[in-house]
Structure formats: structure tokens, C-alpha cells
Design a protein around this motif. Sequence first.
Motif, PDB file in Angstrom:
ATOM      1  N   LEU A 317      76.939  52.111  43.510  1.00 57.55           N
ATOM      2  CA  LEU A 317      75.569  51.608  43.366  1.00 57.55           C
ATOM      3  C   LEU A 317      75.582  50.101  43.544  1.00 57.55           C
ATOM      4  O   LEU A 317      76.350  49.406  42.891  1.00 57.55           O
ATOM      5  N   ARG A 318      74.738  49.623  44.435  1.00 49.80           N
ATOM      6  CA  ARG A 318      74.613  48.183  44.627  1.00 49.80           C
ATOM      7  C   ARG A 318      73.141  47.795  44.490  1.00 49.80           C
ATOM      8  O   ARG A 318      72.293  48.299  45.227  1.00 49.80           O
ATOM      9  N   VAL A 319      72.855  46.922  43.533  1.00 50.43           N
ATOM     10  CA  VAL A 319      71.496  46.439  43.275  1.00 50.43           C
ATOM     11  C   VAL A 319      71.419  44.987  43.695  1.00 50.43           C
ATOM     12  O   VAL A 319      72.274  44.181  43.314  1.00 50.43           O
ATOM     13  N   ARG A 320      70.408  44.655  44.481  1.00 47.16           N
ATOM     14  CA  ARG A 320      70.253  43.279  44.974  1.00 47.16           C
ATOM     15  C   ARG A 320      68.835  42.782  44.692  1.00 47.16           C
ATOM     16  O   ARG A 320      67.855  43.474  45.005  1.00 47.16           O
ATOM     17  N   ASP A 321      68.738  41.593  44.113  1.00 42.52           N
ATOM     18  CA  ASP A 321      67.458  40.882  43.946  1.00 42.52           C
ATOM     19  C   ASP A 321      66.395  41.773  43.301  1.00 42.52           C
ATOM     20  O   ASP A 321      65.228  41.789  43.721  1.00 42.52           O
ATOM     21  N   LEU A 322      66.785  42.497  42.278  1.00 42.19           N
ATOM     22  CA  LEU A 322      65.853  43.385  41.586  1.00 42.19           C
ATOM     23  C   LEU A 322      64.900  42.569  40.708  1.00 42.19           C
ATOM     24  O   LEU A 322      65.339  41.774  39.878  1.00 42.19           O
ATOM     25  N   SER A 323      63.615  42.781  40.904  1.00 40.56           N
ATOM     26  CA  SER A 323      62.595  42.130  40.074  1.00 40.56           C
ATOM     27  C   SER A 323      61.604  43.190  39.605  1.00 40.56           C
ATOM     28  O   SER A 323      61.241  44.093  40.368  1.00 40.56           O
ATOM     29  N   VAL A 324      61.179  43.079  38.367  1.00 35.36           N
ATOM     30  CA  VAL A 324      60.225  44.022  37.784  1.00 35.36           C
ATOM     31  C   VAL A 324      59.111  43.225  37.122  1.00 35.36           C
ATOM     32  O   VAL A 324      59.377  42.286  36.364  1.00 35.36           O
ATOM     33  N   ALA A 325      57.863  43.598  37.412  1.00 37.56           N
ATOM     34  CA  ALA A 325      56.710  42.898  36.842  1.00 37.56           C
ATOM     35  C   ALA A 325      55.693  43.930  36.366  1.00 37.56           C
ATOM     36  O   ALA A 325      55.679  45.073  36.826  1.00 37.56           O
ATOM     37  N   TYR A 326      54.838  43.507  35.432  1.00 38.20           N
ATOM     38  CA  TYR A 326      53.795  44.369  34.892  1.00 38.20           C
ATOM     39  C   TYR A 326      52.461  43.627  34.949  1.00 38.20           C
ATOM     40  O   TYR A 326      52.397  42.434  34.652  1.00 38.20           O
ATOM     41  N   PRO A 327      51.382  44.323  35.330  1.00 42.92           N
ATOM     42  CA  PRO A 327      50.050  43.700  35.257  1.00 42.92           C
ATOM     43  C   PRO A 327      49.703  43.391  33.805  1.00 42.92           C
ATOM     44  O   PRO A 327      49.901  44.215  32.917  1.00 42.92           O
ATOM     45  N   ARG A 328      49.181  42.190  33.561  1.00 39.89           N
ATOM     46  CA  ARG A 328      48.872  41.792  32.194  1.00 39.89           C
ATOM     47  C   ARG A 328      47.797  40.716  32.191  1.00 39.89           C
ATOM     48  O   ARG A 328      47.954  39.692  32.849  1.00 39.89           O
ATOM     49  N   ASP A 329      46.712  40.972  31.466  1.00 40.99           N
ATOM     50  CA  ASP A 329      45.626  40.001  31.294  1.00 40.99           C
ATOM     51  C   ASP A 329      45.120  39.478  32.636  1.00 40.99           C
ATOM     52  O   ASP A 329      44.885  38.281  32.820  1.00 40.99           O
ATOM     53  N   GLY A 330      44.953  40.390  33.583  1.00 42.85           N
ATOM     54  CA  GLY A 330      44.442  40.001  34.877  1.00 42.85           C
ATOM     55  C   GLY A 330      45.458  39.352  35.796  1.00 42.85           C
ATOM     56  O   GLY A 330      45.132  39.015  36.934  1.00 42.85           O
TER      57      GLY A 330
END
Length: 658
Positions: A317-330
Motif C-alpha cells: 500500500l502506498r499513500v501519497r499526498d492524502l488530504s481529508v476535509a469536511y464541510p463546516r460552517d459554510g
Amino acid sequence: MTAGGGRRKIPAPVRTALVGLPLAGFAVVGLLAPVLAPADPAANDLAASLLPPSADHLLGTDQLGRDQLSRLLYGARISLAVTATVLAVSVTVGVLAGTVAGYLGGWVDRVVARVVDMAVALPGMLVALAVIGVRGPGVENLVVAMSLWAWAPYARIARARVAGLRASPHLDALRLLGAGPVRVIGRHLLPPALAPCLVYASTDVGSIVLGVATLSFLGLGIPPPQAEWGQLLVEGRPYLASAWWLAYPPGIAITAVVFASNLLGERLAVGDERPSVLRWLLPTRPQVPRSGRPATGSTAAAVAGTSGTPDDNDVLLRVRDLSVAYPRDGGIRRAVADVSYAVRRGETLAIVGESGSGKTTSALAPFGLLDPGALVTGSARLRTGATAGELIGLSLRRSRQVNGRRVGVVFQDTFAAFDPLRCIGSHVDEAVRNAGSRGRRATVRRISEDLLRMAGLPDPAAVAGQYPHQLSGGMRQRAQIAIAIAGEPELLVADEPTSALDVTVQARLLDLLGQLRDELQMAMVVVSHDLAVVTRLADVVAVMYSGRIVEYGPLDAVIRQPGHPYTRGLLDAVPRPGAAPGTRFRTMPGRSGTGPDDASGCAFAPRCPIAAAECVHEQPMLLAVGTDPAHRSACPRTSTAGTSLRPVTAGDRDGDGD
């Protein structure tokens, strides 16, 4: 009375049954009306009109000479039949709409929620009057009119129940096992959503009976000459002074049904038997027989380093430049930013950090096991032979070929990972079937018991028949491991596998994971906040802070020569068995980071003892520590160009040094 002179306590299910007897009695009387009625309820006899109660007519006769008792019994049949039909339609439509909306979320949930709000806001009787005014009176139109406003509360209850379960580890586990939306909704979400709706339905019986009677009283319900309680009230109203037996019995019957339904609903709402009632109404669906499980390999995989090129076939398994975001307050709130790591075959990668550092998100995001609203970018490639397939953005059909088969997951919350209404064996059976095993139910159960035994449970047959709440935390964690290895995965992700367990159980569980890794030739990703835990199992360590990896390298290098002040702080916080009594734990000053959105500089700078002015303004990169290219740190002051932190010494390990 008991032997000690006290009052014998009636069991809770018996008390509920006693409370429900009056309502059940009305239903039985309605069903048996053709048998119990002494006369034809529609037979006219003008010579016997308005006779008072007597031996021939126990409740007298009406103005047309019809037997009033017979009409009352048939009225129960019609009123309760209409009520049952309205309830069936309302519960079915409401629970399905609420469950689907709560599970899918997004625009589907918003549309259903607005429709439900409008349906609840409108007066129900006004809606019924409008529908019947357009379509005319009749049984079918009455059912439609009543159902149009009766379904909304059930949808609201089911939606709220499922929305609370949507992000639970139990549903993550089901998606990991390859269960599709139809199976998740039908098998795992409808029963818990239906339980509170059935409680509400018991109180709704009285409301619907009263509504049907009201519409009939207004001449918009069941048309004559059919006997219906509301219609009987209409016919008896002119004779209240001269023939009381026409209006009082149907009025008393309506009042009794409303009272009995409310009493039963109150008992179910405060009682403890809702799960058992639900199991009685919705028995477990029989399992479809499928077959045996492929053989398991027994050789241990060699532990590899972390360095290597993108074309290295040893990287699983190779993970590169993983980013996670959530919608919040518009806006958008990032939880993880630019995370990269690799896991080789037979290797264990430990992702460590404080609570809120993003370690669990980084481990689960590649496999689609986050909240449906999460915005995941980057690349995560799982190697198959000479090729590597992309996991980010994988379709549901393709992800079911990966999750539960090539990848297994052990979740932190052992209670939430299991359905409380199903026994442990049922959970493992489902994992075995989803892994591709086919055979009779007994064969599948035998495989499940073998998996439970492999997971270290001494009496797998007994454990398979128990429910999650009957097991200890360590036993539930072992049962989770049995489910995770059912498909003989190439990669096992363990999210805080020893959280909330005592030290002895932790050690045994870590030894078990190490043994299974070697026997099944798996790679592993272990998420933990405890560096002392990962030293028993890990080959490579990724230290996370505020959504970013701040140090990455082989376990021995990270432990003996930490390259980041945060890693040094985590090591200092590990209790040392040889420390003198009264020795204070070392702690890091300040509070944990606020997340990767603070990207103007190093997030650890406010707590760092060696921070400089440039640390506040420049986002650090991972640089090699010393001469080892596999050991990298996000602190430029301790990288190749800077100074090094003090190594961990034997005195530190014995508790004699700083």
C-alpha cells in the motif's frame, strides 16, 4: 408472596403483555365478530325499533330494529381493520423514507426532511378532509387520507435513529465487509429504526381510531349501512335522551381503545423489552448457505524497510499526498493534509499521535471508511501482482472487492462495531460469506468457530451464541479480529486495538496480532496514541501531529534517536517501570494542535522547546535525520542540516535518567 414474605415481582414481559391485553381483546373481538354477533347487523326489523336492552337484545336495537350489539361488534371489525391498514401503510412508508434519508444523507436527506416538516406542520384532520372532499367518502379514500398525515412522524423517528448510526464503526465494518446499501439498510438499519416506531405506533392506534370515528361522525368516513363506531355515534345522537344505548356503547368503546393504546405505548416506552418485542415481530432472516474457506498460508513474511521507489513490488500500500476535509460552517475544514506513507508486505506500520492528530483518519480514508461527507483527495494504491489499483474514489462495486477480502479492519469501539441485536456468530458468519465461502449453514458456522478459535477465544461455540454485551472488552476485540481475518486479507488495519483494555489483555492482544501477521503473511497498519504499545509490534513508525506526519522511519531509529521534539515528548511521557516512587510524569506544555488549516508554519511551534522565529512562518518538510534516508523528520533543526535531539539512553529506559 416469596419465602421471605415479600411480594413476588412480575417479570417485565409479563407486565407488558398484561397491559396490552385490552387492546388485543378488542382486536380478537373484531376478528370474531361473525361468530360472536347474535344477529345480522344489517337486518332491519321496524317492528322492533328502539327496544331497550333485554335478554333478546343485550344492547337494545336502533331506529331500524337492528341489533345494537351485533353492530358494535362489526364496528370493531371495521374500525380496527381500517386502523391496521393505515398503520401498516404509514409505518412502512415512514420507516423506509426515514431510513433511506438518514443513511444516504446529502440532498436526499434534505428533501425528505423538508417534506416531513411540511407534513407534520399541516393539521392532519384538515389534510384528511381535503383529500376526502376531492375523492369522496369510502374505505379506500379514508385509508389514503389518514395515511397522508400519519406517515410523517415515523419518517422523522426513523431518520433521527439512522442518522445517529450512520457514522458508527458498525456500519464502517459492514461496508468493509462488502455489504451493499440495500443489505445495510434492509438488514442492519431497518430493525433498529423500526423499534421506536413500533412504540409510537402503539400510541397512534388510539389517534387513528379516533380520527376514523371523527370523519364518520362528519359523514366523510365509512358510509352507511356499514357498522362503524363513528357512524353509530351519528345515528345515536338524535336519541341521546330517549335511547341512551345507541350512543354510549360506541363512545365507551372508542374511549377504551384510545386509553388502552396509550397505556401500552407508555409501557413500551419506559419498559426494557423493546429488543425482545422487535425480535418477536421481526425474526432473524434465515442465512443463505454458502461454502468453505480457502486454505491459509503459514509462512511468515520478511520484514522490509520503508525506503523504496514507487515501482518497488514489495510495497503493498502506498499513500501519497492524502488530504481529508469536511464541510463546516459554510466552509471547508481540513482534518488531514499531505500525508504520505508506504506499507510493505509482511511489515507493520504504526501511526501514533495524540487524540485529534488525524491518525485514524489517515488510516481509514484510503478505504472509504469515513463519513460520507468527507472530501478525500490524494492517491492510495493497493498493489495486485505487478499492478497497483487506485483506492481513492473507487466505486462501490469495486470497493466491495477490496474491503473485507484484501483489507480487514479492527475498530476501536468494540460496542459500536457490533449490532447489539445479533449474536457474535452471526457477525462472523456474514464475514465468512462475504469473503466468498460457500456451503451449508453448518459449514459456515464451523469456519466461523475456527476463526474465533484462531483469534484466541477458548470456547468459540459458546461465544458464537452470545451477544456483544455478554462479552468482555478483550473478547469483543478478539471477535472483531476474527471478522477482520475472515477473508485472509493482505492488509489488516487496527485502529487503537488495545484502547480501554488492561495491561495484561493489551499484551496478549498485541502478541495475537503479531502471531496472525506471521501466520497469514499480512501487512498491518496499527493506529495508537501509545508509543509503548507499538514497540511490541511495529517495524515502521509514522508520528502525526495536527493532521500531518512530523516524523517517519524505522522503529529502532525513531525510538533511539527521535528526530522531532514532539516524538521526544511522546517518549518522555511513557511510564518507566524502574522509576522511583513519586516520580512525576514528563508532560509537554500547552495544548495539542488545532489542525492542518494552520498552515502558515509548524503547528508544534507553540509547544516546542527549540522553536525559532522561522518555525512560526514556514511550513516544514520531512527531511532525512542524520545519514539514514529512511528516517525523516519535519523539524529542520534536527534534520541533516541541524542539531539532533538527545538520544534515548539505557538510563531513560530504566527510569534513571532524563
